[in-house]
Scaffold this motif. Structure first.
Motif, short mmCIF file in Angstrom:
data_model
loop_
_atom_site.label_atom_id
_atom_site.label_comp_id
_atom_site.label_asym_id
_atom_site.label_seq_id
_atom_site.Cartn_x
_atom_site.Cartn_y
_atom_site.Cartn_z
N THR A 1 0.83 -1.19 0.00
CA THR A 1 0.00 0.00 0.00
C THR A 1 0.87 1.25 0.00
N THR A 2 0.55 2.18 -0.89
CA THR A 2 1.28 3.44 -0.92
C THR A 2 0.74 4.37 0.16
N HIS A 3 1.50 5.42 0.43
CA HIS A 3 1.05 6.41 1.42
C HIS A 3 -0.27 7.05 0.95
N ALA A 4 -0.39 7.32 -0.34
CA ALA A 4 -1.61 7.93 -0.87
C ALA A 4 -2.80 6.98 -0.71
N ASP A 5 -2.57 5.69 -0.98
CA ASP A 5 -3.65 4.70 -0.82
C ASP A 5 -4.07 4.60 0.65
N LEU A 6 -3.09 4.58 1.54
CA LEU A 6 -3.38 4.51 2.97
C LEU A 6 -4.16 5.73 3.41
N SER A 7 -3.73 6.91 2.99
CA SER A 7 -4.43 8.14 3.36
C SER A 7 -5.86 8.14 2.84
N ALA B 1 -2.73 13.23 7.93
CA ALA B 1 -1.33 12.87 7.71
C ALA B 1 -0.72 12.25 8.96
N ALA C 1 -2.11 8.70 9.23
CA ALA C 1 -1.49 7.82 8.23
C ALA C 1 -0.08 7.45 8.67
N ARG C 2 0.65 8.39 9.20
CA ARG C 2 2.00 8.12 9.69
C ARG C 2 1.95 7.14 10.87
N SER D 1 1.04 3.68 9.47
CA SER D 1 2.14 3.18 8.66
C SER D 1 3.31 2.70 9.50
N GLU D 2 3.63 3.42 10.55
CA GLU D 2 4.74 3.05 11.42
C GLU D 2 4.47 1.78 12.22
#
Length: 84
Positions: free
Chosen positions: A2-8, A73, A76-77, A80-81
């Motif tokens: 998953t990309t950051h954009a997809d996750l967001s 943001a 999402a961070r 993601s972490e």
């Protein structure tokens, strides 16, 4: 992966769902402010945490979440972490 954009985008949709659609995913994605400033209530935040735990297999520490969450943001961070 998953990309950051997809996750967001997915998180914005989950936030909107937690708010019963009162705030659209597009509004959440476009905002440059905290989720609370957008009108995401504490009840909606709890719903969101449950959904995040279910979808991403994370155990969300409420203290860490509250201390580190502001905007989409930030969320999402945070996810993601901690996602495997």
């Amino acid at each position: 992966m998953t990309t950051h954009a997809d996750l967001s985008a997915r998180l914005a949709a989950m936030i909107s769902e937690a708010c019963d659609g009162e705030i659209s995913a597009a509004e959440i994605s476009a905002a440059d402010c905290s989720l609370a400033a957008l009108g995401v209530t504490s009840l909606a935040q709890l719903r969101l945490l449950d959904a995040i735990e279910d979808e991403f297999g994370l155990e969300v520490d409420l203290n860490g979440y509250v201390d580190n969450l502001g905007s989409l943001a930030d969320l999402a961070r945070y996810v993601s972490e901690r996602a495997a």
